[in-house]
Design a protein around this motif. Structure first.
Motif, PDB file in Angstrom:
ATOM      1  N   PRO A 101       0.816  -1.216   0.000  1.00 49.37           N
ATOM      2  CA  PRO A 101       0.000   0.000   0.000  1.00 49.37           C
ATOM      3  C   PRO A 101       0.854   1.273   0.000  1.00 49.37           C
ATOM      4  CG  PRO A 101      -0.700  -1.516   1.737  1.00 49.37           C
ATOM      5  CD  PRO A 101       0.585  -2.043   1.182  1.00 49.37           C
ATOM      6  N   THR A 102       0.255   2.354  -0.418  1.00 50.29           N
ATOM      7  CA  THR A 102       0.885   3.672  -0.412  1.00 50.29           C
ATOM      8  C   THR A 102       1.289   4.049   1.006  1.00 50.29           C
ATOM      9  OG1 THR A 102      -0.383   4.314  -2.360  1.00 50.29           O
ATOM     10  CG2 THR A 102       0.469   6.110  -0.986  1.00 50.29           C
ATOM     11  N   GLU A 103       2.488   4.634   1.136  1.00 46.84           N
ATOM     12  CA  GLU A 103       3.040   5.128   2.405  1.00 46.84           C
ATOM     13  C   GLU A 103       3.020   4.067   3.517  1.00 46.84           C
ATOM     14  OE1 GLU A 103       1.132   8.871   3.350  1.00 46.84           O
ATOM     15  OE2 GLU A 103       1.878   9.793   1.503  1.00 46.84           O
ATOM     16  N   SER A 104       3.436   2.848   3.157  1.00 51.58           N
ATOM     17  CA  SER A 104       3.346   1.739   4.119  1.00 51.58           C
ATOM     18  C   SER A 104       4.663   1.363   4.794  1.00 51.58           C
ATOM     19  CB  SER A 104       2.766   0.504   3.424  1.00 51.58           C
ATOM     20  OG  SER A 104       3.565   0.136   2.319  1.00 51.58           O
ATOM     21  N   VAL A 105       5.810   1.912   4.344  1.00 49.14           N
ATOM     22  CA  VAL A 105       7.094   1.543   4.947  1.00 49.14           C
ATOM     23  C   VAL A 105       7.906   2.791   5.304  1.00 49.14           C
ATOM     24  CG1 VAL A 105       7.207  -0.715   3.811  1.00 49.14           C
ATOM     25  CG2 VAL A 105       8.271   1.258   2.716  1.00 49.14           C
ATOM     26  N   HIS A 106       8.803   2.616   6.279  1.00 51.04           N
ATOM     27  CA  HIS A 106       9.680   3.707   6.726  1.00 51.04           C
ATOM     28  C   HIS A 106      11.003   3.727   5.968  1.00 51.04           C
ATOM     29  CE1 HIS A 106       7.201   2.523  10.273  1.00 51.04           C
ATOM     30  NE2 HIS A 106       7.010   3.825  10.315  1.00 51.04           N
ATOM     31  N   TYR A 107      11.432   2.552   5.468  1.00 47.88           N
ATOM     32  CA  TYR A 107      12.720   2.403   4.792  1.00 47.88           C
ATOM     33  C   TYR A 107      12.551   1.519   3.562  1.00 47.88           C
ATOM     34  CZ  TYR A 107      14.603   3.534   9.465  1.00 47.88           C
ATOM     35  OH  TYR A 107      14.874   4.114  10.678  1.00 47.88           O
ATOM     36  N   ILE A 108      13.371   1.810   2.549  1.00 42.62           N
ATOM     37  CA  ILE A 108      13.486   0.922   1.391  1.00 42.62           C
ATOM     38  C   ILE A 108      14.972   0.720   1.125  1.00 42.62           C
ATOM     39  CG2 ILE A 108      13.124   0.622  -1.094  1.00 42.62           C
ATOM     40  CD1 ILE A 108      10.584   2.290  -0.828  1.00 42.62           C
ATOM     41  N   CYS A 127       8.746   3.320  -5.464  1.00 43.76           N
ATOM     42  CA  CYS A 127       9.396   3.426  -4.153  1.00 43.76           C
ATOM     43  C   CYS A 127       8.877   4.663  -3.412  1.00 43.76           C
ATOM     44  CB  CYS A 127      10.913   3.512  -4.299  1.00 43.76           C
ATOM     45  SG  CYS A 127      11.673   1.954  -4.797  1.00 43.76           S
ATOM     46  N   ARG A 128       8.796   5.776  -4.111  1.00 40.26           N
ATOM     47  CA  ARG A 128       8.312   7.015  -3.489  1.00 40.26           C
ATOM     48  C   ARG A 128       6.864   6.830  -3.025  1.00 40.26           C
ATOM     49  NH1 ARG A 128       6.457  12.059  -3.496  1.00 40.26           N
ATOM     50  NH2 ARG A 128       7.856  13.701  -2.788  1.00 40.26           N
ATOM     51  N   ARG A 129       6.073   6.099  -3.798  1.00 41.96           N
ATOM     52  CA  ARG A 129       4.671   5.866  -3.441  1.00 41.96           C
ATOM     53  C   ARG A 129       4.541   5.087  -2.139  1.00 41.96           C
ATOM     54  NH1 ARG A 129       1.230   1.811  -3.607  1.00 41.96           N
ATOM     55  NH2 ARG A 129       2.595   0.418  -4.792  1.00 41.96           N
ATOM     56  N   VAL A 130       5.316   4.018  -1.971  1.00 41.94           N
ATOM     57  CA  VAL A 130       5.146   3.160  -0.789  1.00 41.94           C
ATOM     58  C   VAL A 130       5.902   3.672   0.438  1.00 41.94           C
ATOM     59  CG1 VAL A 130       4.656   1.119  -2.176  1.00 41.94           C
ATOM     60  CG2 VAL A 130       6.977   1.507  -1.356  1.00 41.94           C
ATOM     61  N   LEU A 131       6.830   4.597   0.240  1.00 42.11           N
ATOM     62  CA  LEU A 131       7.622   5.137   1.349  1.00 42.11           C
ATOM     63  C   LEU A 131       6.843   6.237   2.064  1.00 42.11           C
ATOM     64  CD1 LEU A 131      10.487   4.692   2.509  1.00 42.11           C
ATOM     65  CD2 LEU A 131      11.278   6.513   0.996  1.00 42.11           C
ATOM     66  N   GLN A 132       6.850   6.205   3.377  1.00 43.24           N
ATOM     67  CA  GLN A 132       6.176   7.250   4.150  1.00 43.24           C
ATOM     68  C   GLN A 132       6.915   8.578   4.006  1.00 43.24           C
ATOM     69  OE1 GLN A 132       5.716   5.981   8.214  1.00 43.24           O
ATOM     70  NE2 GLN A 132       4.313   4.348   7.668  1.00 43.24           N
TER      71      GLN A 132
END
Length: 190
Positions: A101-108, A127-132
């Motif tokens: 989901p969008t904005e679901s992780v703190h780190y990639i 990556c930008r989409r899923v990163l908070q």
């Protein structure tokens, strides 16, 4: 530039010499990984960084290991089970879409993967989409110096090209750090 690592050669990914070039502890330290957070390891392979990251985030955190090759994920699952790490989800993924989901992780993190991605620009958008907001991305790649291991020189991704792609995709605060004589990490903030 893009080529996919042959899963039949996955034993190379666990070669102890590889740790000299790609020290996982140093990568996680540069990423400032914190207990209790969520990390996505994109192109996780056999769990080379995913497993140490799961230990670093602890049982309060969670790690997603995504890869496009099922054989890699099967091996990664075996390795994580042997170390009793239930805080990892191993996910088979497409090469141009992240099934989170969008904005679901703190780190990639991406370790030796960016040079294999057919459309890196599109993947960085994902990556930008899923990163908070305020989250960190760390991309580890081979520099353009000859080494006994690693891809041919013409398959390697230059740090300045990677930084430019990150900037074009809305990331900021790019920092390039050498982590060994042959490898660098580019970090950025969403």
């Amino acid at each position: 530039m893009a080529h996919v690592f042959d899963a039949k050669k996955m034993a190379k990914l666990a070669d102890p010499r590889r740790r000299e070039f790609i020290p996982t502890e140093k990568i996680l330290s540069i990423m400032n990984l914190v207990k209790g957070k969520k990390l996505l390891d994109l192109g996780c392979g056999i769990g080379y960084l995913t497993i140490p990251a799961a230990k670093a985030v602890g049982s309060e955190g969670f790690v997603f290991g995504l890869d496009i090759q099922e054989e890699m994920l099967v091996e990664a699952l075996t390795r994580s089970r042997s170390q009793n790490l239930p805080q990892i989800a191993w996910v088979l993924s497409a090469p141009d879409y992240i099934t989170l989901p969008t904005e679901s992780v703190h780190y990639i993190t991406m370790v030796m993967v960016a040079h294999e991605i057919p459309n890196l620009r599109k993947m960085l958008q994902e990556c930008r989409r899923v990163l908070q907001p305020g989250g960190r991305i760390g991309i580890v790649e081979w520099n353009d110096t000859f080494t006994q291991i690693g891809p041919p020189l013409d398959h390697r991704l230059k740090a300045e090209d990677l930084s430019l792609l990150l900037q074009e995709n809305g990331f900021k605060g790019m920092v390039v750090t050498d982590i060994s004589e042959a490898v660098y990490i580019t970090t950025a903030i969403r």
